[in-house]
Write a protein that holds these residues in place. Structure first.
Motif, PDB file in Angstrom:
ATOM      1  N   HIS A 174       0.845  -1.204   0.000  1.00 49.12           N
ATOM      2  CA  HIS A 174       0.000   0.000   0.000  1.00 49.12           C
ATOM      3  C   HIS A 174       0.878   1.250   0.000  1.00 49.12           C
ATOM      4  CE1 HIS A 174       0.883  -0.644   4.274  1.00 49.12           C
ATOM      5  NE2 HIS A 174       0.836   0.676   4.371  1.00 49.12           N
ATOM      6  N   ASN A 175       0.278   2.336  -0.429  1.00 48.21           N
ATOM      7  CA  ASN A 175       0.973   3.618  -0.451  1.00 48.21           C
ATOM      8  C   ASN A 175       0.813   4.280   0.924  1.00 48.21           C
ATOM      9  OD1 ASN A 175       1.832   6.230  -0.848  1.00 48.21           O
ATOM     10  ND2 ASN A 175       0.883   6.443  -2.867  1.00 48.21           N
ATOM     11  N   PRO A 176       1.899   4.443   1.678  1.00 48.83           N
ATOM     12  CA  PRO A 176       1.755   5.010   3.026  1.00 48.83           C
ATOM     13  C   PRO A 176       1.577   6.530   3.028  1.00 48.83           C
ATOM     14  CG  PRO A 176       4.060   4.482   2.599  1.00 48.83           C
ATOM     15  CD  PRO A 176       3.290   4.086   1.362  1.00 48.83           C
ATOM     16  N   HIS A 177       1.815   7.155   1.868  1.00 50.65           N
ATOM     17  CA  HIS A 177       1.671   8.620   1.776  1.00 50.65           C
ATOM     18  C   HIS A 177       0.913   8.963   0.496  1.00 50.65           C
ATOM     19  CE1 HIS A 177       4.433   9.085   5.127  1.00 50.65           C
ATOM     20  NE2 HIS A 177       5.258   8.251   4.521  1.00 50.65           N
ATOM     21  N   TYR A 178      -0.359   8.690   0.488  1.00 51.04           N
ATOM     22  CA  TYR A 178      -1.168   8.932  -0.708  1.00 51.04           C
ATOM     23  C   TYR A 178      -1.434  10.428  -0.844  1.00 51.04           C
ATOM     24  CZ  TYR A 178      -4.641   7.885  -4.293  1.00 51.04           C
ATOM     25  OH  TYR A 178      -5.329   7.795  -5.485  1.00 51.04           O
ATOM     26  N   THR A 179      -1.054  10.977  -1.987  1.00 54.83           N
ATOM     27  CA  THR A 179      -1.145  12.433  -2.156  1.00 54.83           C
ATOM     28  C   THR A 179      -2.029  12.805  -3.351  1.00 54.83           C
ATOM     29  OG1 THR A 179       0.726  12.473  -3.653  1.00 54.83           O
ATOM     30  CG2 THR A 179       1.224  12.751  -1.294  1.00 54.83           C
ATOM     31  N   ARG A 180      -2.220  14.091  -3.483  1.00 54.06           N
ATOM     32  CA  ARG A 180      -2.980  14.623  -4.628  1.00 54.06           C
ATOM     33  C   ARG A 180      -2.314  14.234  -5.944  1.00 54.06           C
ATOM     34  NH1 ARG A 180      -6.850  18.831  -5.472  1.00 54.06           N
ATOM     35  NH2 ARG A 180      -6.438  19.725  -7.530  1.00 54.06           N
ATOM     36  N   GLU A 181      -0.995  14.146  -5.942  1.00 55.13           N
ATOM     37  CA  GLU A 181      -0.276  13.734  -7.160  1.00 55.13           C
ATOM     38  C   GLU A 181      -0.627  12.294  -7.521  1.00 55.13           C
ATOM     39  OE1 GLU A 181       1.542  15.626  -4.667  1.00 55.13           O
ATOM     40  OE2 GLU A 181       0.781  17.177  -6.018  1.00 55.13           O
ATOM     41  N   ASP A 182      -0.755  11.449  -6.501  1.00 52.00           N
ATOM     42  CA  ASP A 182      -1.173  10.064  -6.769  1.00 52.00           C
ATOM     43  C   ASP A 182      -2.585  10.041  -7.359  1.00 52.00           C
ATOM     44  OD1 ASP A 182       1.135   8.603  -5.727  1.00 52.00           O
ATOM     45  OD2 ASP A 182       0.519   9.380  -3.775  1.00 52.00           O
ATOM     46  N   TYR A 183      -3.440  10.900  -6.799  1.00 55.74           N
ATOM     47  CA  TYR A 183      -4.828  10.922  -7.288  1.00 55.74           C
ATOM     48  C   TYR A 183      -4.909  11.494  -8.701  1.00 55.74           C
ATOM     49  CZ  TYR A 183      -9.901  10.882  -6.911  1.00 55.74           C
ATOM     50  OH  TYR A 183     -11.236  10.603  -7.106  1.00 55.74           O
ATOM     51  N   ALA A 184      -3.920  12.297  -9.066  1.00 57.14           N
ATOM     52  CA  ALA A 184      -3.901  12.875 -10.413  1.00 57.14           C
ATOM     53  C   ALA A 184      -3.828  11.769 -11.475  1.00 57.14           C
ATOM     54  CB  ALA A 184      -2.716  13.832 -10.562  1.00 57.14           C
ATOM     55  N   GLU A 185      -3.160  10.679 -11.170  1.00 57.12           N
ATOM     56  CA  GLU A 185      -3.097   9.555 -12.123  1.00 57.12           C
ATOM     57  C   GLU A 185      -4.499   8.958 -12.317  1.00 57.12           C
ATOM     58  OE1 GLU A 185      -0.346   6.394 -11.073  1.00 57.12           O
ATOM     59  OE2 GLU A 185      -1.265   5.033 -12.528  1.00 57.12           O
ATOM     60  N   VAL A 186      -5.248   8.867 -11.205  1.00 58.79           N
ATOM     61  CA  VAL A 186      -6.613   8.327 -11.257  1.00 58.79           C
ATOM     62  C   VAL A 186      -7.504   9.239 -12.102  1.00 58.79           C
ATOM     63  CG1 VAL A 186      -8.644   7.821  -9.825  1.00 58.79           C
ATOM     64  CG2 VAL A 186      -6.355   7.157  -9.030  1.00 58.79           C
ATOM     65  N   VAL A 187      -7.370  10.548 -11.872  1.00 57.45           N
ATOM     66  CA  VAL A 187      -8.168  11.526 -12.627  1.00 57.45           C
ATOM     67  C   VAL A 187      -7.825  11.447 -14.113  1.00 57.45           C
ATOM     68  CG1 VAL A 187      -8.537  14.005 -12.987  1.00 57.45           C
ATOM     69  CG2 VAL A 187      -8.510  13.070 -10.656  1.00 57.45           C
ATOM     70  N   GLN A 188      -6.541  11.362 -14.406  1.00 52.33           N
ATOM     71  CA  GLN A 188      -6.093  11.277 -15.796  1.00 52.33           C
ATOM     72  C   GLN A 188      -6.635  10.016 -16.472  1.00 52.33           C
ATOM     73  OE1 GLN A 188      -4.772  13.568 -17.543  1.00 52.33           O
ATOM     74  NE2 GLN A 188      -4.552  12.289 -19.387  1.00 52.33           N
ATOM     75  N   ASN A 189      -6.600   8.889 -15.759  1.00 56.66           N
ATOM     76  CA  ASN A 189      -7.162   7.641 -16.298  1.00 56.66           C
ATOM     77  C   ASN A 189      -8.652   7.817 -16.582  1.00 56.66           C
ATOM     78  OD1 ASN A 189      -5.116   5.573 -14.125  1.00 56.66           O
ATOM     79  ND2 ASN A 189      -4.752   6.190 -16.231  1.00 56.66           N
ATOM     80  N   GLY A 190      -9.343   8.536 -15.685  1.00 58.97           N
ATOM     81  CA  GLY A 190     -10.775   8.779 -15.868  1.00 58.97           C
ATOM     82  C   GLY A 190     -11.042   9.529 -17.166  1.00 58.97           C
ATOM     83  N   ILE A 191     -10.156  10.452 -17.504  1.00 55.79           N
ATOM     84  CA  ILE A 191     -10.292  11.208 -18.761  1.00 55.79           C
ATOM     85  C   ILE A 191     -10.014  10.281 -19.944  1.00 55.79           C
ATOM     86  CG2 ILE A 191      -9.296  13.090 -20.138  1.00 55.79           C
ATOM     87  CD1 ILE A 191      -8.811  14.543 -17.385  1.00 55.79           C
ATOM     88  N   GLU A 192      -8.920   9.539 -19.860  1.00 56.15           N
ATOM     89  CA  GLU A 192      -8.539   8.645 -20.968  1.00 56.15           C
ATOM     90  C   GLU A 192      -9.571   7.536 -21.179  1.00 56.15           C
ATOM     91  OE1 GLU A 192      -4.510   7.311 -20.302  1.00 56.15           O
ATOM     92  OE2 GLU A 192      -3.810   9.384 -20.085  1.00 56.15           O
ATOM     93  N   ASP A 193     -10.229   7.118 -20.095  1.00 56.72           N
ATOM     94  CA  ASP A 193     -11.233   6.046 -20.197  1.00 56.72           C
ATOM     95  C   ASP A 193     -12.625   6.597 -20.538  1.00 56.72           C
ATOM     96  OD1 ASP A 193      -9.279   4.158 -19.576  1.00 56.72           O
ATOM     97  OD2 ASP A 193      -9.705   4.191 -17.417  1.00 56.72           O
ATOM     98  N   ASN A 194     -12.672   7.887 -20.897  1.00 55.73           N
ATOM     99  CA  ASN A 194     -13.924   8.544 -21.293  1.00 55.73           C
ATOM    100  C   ASN A 194     -14.981   8.557 -20.190  1.00 55.73           C
ATOM    101  OD1 ASN A 194     -13.067   9.175 -23.920  1.00 55.73           O
ATOM    102  ND2 ASN A 194     -13.449   7.046 -24.524  1.00 55.73           N
ATOM    103  N   ARG A 195     -14.524   8.588 -18.962  1.00 60.08           N
ATOM    104  CA  ARG A 195     -15.461   8.679 -17.839  1.00 60.08           C
ATOM    105  C   ARG A 195     -15.595  10.135 -17.397  1.00 60.08           C
ATOM    106  NH1 ARG A 195     -17.498   5.042 -13.915  1.00 60.08           N
ATOM    107  NH2 ARG A 195     -17.873   6.186 -11.995  1.00 60.08           N
ATOM    108  N   THR A 196     -14.503  10.865 -17.525  1.00 62.88           N
ATOM    109  CA  THR A 196     -14.470  12.272 -17.129  1.00 62.88           C
ATOM    110  C   THR A 196     -14.154  13.111 -18.363  1.00 62.88           C
ATOM    111  OG1 THR A 196     -13.547  11.568 -15.009  1.00 62.88           O
ATOM    112  CG2 THR A 196     -13.337  13.906 -15.555  1.00 62.88           C
ATOM    113  N   LYS A 197     -14.891  14.204 -18.532  1.00 57.73           N
ATOM    114  CA  LYS A 197     -14.593  15.094 -19.661  1.00 57.73           C
ATOM    115  C   LYS A 197     -13.344  15.912 -19.323  1.00 57.73           C
ATOM    116  CE  LYS A 197     -19.321  15.700 -21.339  1.00 57.73           C
ATOM    117  NZ  LYS A 197     -20.278  15.509 -20.223  1.00 57.73           N
ATOM    118  N   PRO A 198     -12.470  16.142 -20.315  1.00 63.37           N
ATOM    119  CA  PRO A 198     -11.228  16.871 -20.037  1.00 63.37           C
ATOM    120  C   PRO A 198     -11.477  18.213 -19.341  1.00 63.37           C
ATOM    121  CG  PRO A 198     -11.205  16.030 -22.272  1.00 63.37           C
ATOM    122  CD  PRO A 198     -12.561  15.720 -21.719  1.00 63.37           C
TER     123      PRO A 198
END
Ligand code: FMN
Length: 218
Positions: A88-112
Motif C-alpha cells: 500500500h501507499n503510506p503517503h497517498y497524495t494529490r499527485e497520486d490521485y492525479a493519475e486516477v483523474v487522468q485515467n478517468g479522462i482517458e477512459d472517457n469517464r471524465t470530460k477533459p
C-alpha cells in the motif's frame, strides 16, 4: 447451498503445501492480474502496488527474508508457482490521485474540461491523512480489498493460494525496496497448486462463525 459462488468459496482453502511440478499458465495469470486491477477502492484511489515474484532469482531473495521468522510459510516460495507482494501507499497524495483523474479522462469517464472538479473526492483522502502525511490505515484497508478479490478470483480459476501475514515485513520491505518504490508490503500471497498428498488443509471441512453470530438484521 449449490450456487457457484458458494461452491467456489467452499472449494478454496489455505494451501499448506504446494506441488512444485505445477505452475500457473500465462492465460490464467492474465485473467488474475486483470481481476486484481478491477478491484474497487475508496474514491477509486487504487493505492496499491503488486510485486509478482516469479523468477528463481526473485524467489531466492524472497526465501532469504524468512531467515528469522515464519519458516512455516517459506516452502511456498519455491514449491508454489508465484508469490505476490501486496503493498500500500503510506503517503497517498494529490499527485497520486492525479493519475486516477487522468485515467478517468482517458477512459472517457471524465470530460477533459471537468478535470479540476474530478479532484473533489480527494477530500476523503485528506480526511484519512494524519498530521505527518501518513495514510496507511486507509490505503492498507483498500489493499486488503484487493487481496479478498484476488482470493475469490483464484477460486474461480481453480488455483490454490496462501495469504501470508506471516512474513518478516521489515526484511521483505528492505529486500524489495527498489521494486516497492515507496510502497509498503504487509501481506503476501502464494499461488499455485496444492500437493496431492501433503496439503493437510485440503481435506479439512470448512469452519466459520454461524450466520446468527455475525449478522444482525434490523
Ligand atoms: C490476511 C490473512 C493472513 C493470513 N496469514 C497466513 C499465514 O501467514 N500463513 C498461513 O498458513 N495462513 C494464513 N492465513 C490463512 C488463514 O488462517 C485462513 O484463511 C483461515 O484459517 C480460514 O481458512 P481457509 O482459508 O482454509 O478457508 C491468512 C489469511 C488471511 C486472510
Amino acid at each position: 447451498m449449490t450456487h457457484i459462488i458458494i461452491q467456489d468459496l467452499q472449494w478454496r482453502h489455505t494451501t499448506k503445501k504446494y506441488d512444485k511440478t505445477r505452475k500457473i499458465s500465462q492465460e490464467d495469470l492474465a485473467i488474475l492480474f486483470e481481476a486484481m486491477r478491477l478491484t474497487p477502492s475508496s474514491i477509486n484511489s487504487q493505492p496499491w502496488k503488486f510485486v509478482v515474484i516469479e523468477s528463481n532469482e526473485a524467489k531466492e531473495r524472497m526465501s532469504n527474508t524468512f531467515i528469522n521468522n515464519y519458516q512455516f510459510n517459506q516452502t511456498h516460495v519455491f514449491d508454489g508457482s508465484h508469490i505476490i507482494l501486496f503493498a500500500h501507499n503510506p503517503h497517498y497524495t494529490r499527485e497520486d490521485y492525479a493519475e486516477v483523474v487522468q485515467n478517468g479522462i482517458e477512459d472517457n469517464r471524465t470530460k477533459p474540461e471537468e478535470r479540476e472538479g474530478a479532484f473533489a473526492p480527494f477530500f476523503f483522502a485528506e480526511l484519512n491523512t494524519d498530521e505527518v502525511g501518513n495514510t496507511s490505515n486507509w490505503t492498507k484497508a483498500q489493499t486488503y480489498l484487493a487481496l479478498g478479490n484476488t482470493l475469490h478470483t483464484l477460486a474461480r480459476l481453480k488455483i490454490d493460494s496462501t495469504p501470508m501475514e506471516g512474513i518478516d515485513t521489515e526484511l521483505v520491505n528492505k529486500e524489495f525496496e527498489k521494486e516497492l518504490d515507496g510502497y509498503e508490503c504487509d501481506v503476501a500471497l502464494a499461488i499455485g497448486y496444492h500437493h496431492p498428498e501433503e496439503d493437510y488443509n485440503v481435506k479439512l471441512p470448512k469452519s466459520r462463525r454461524r450466520l446468527d453470530s455475525i449478522f444482525t438484521h434490523i
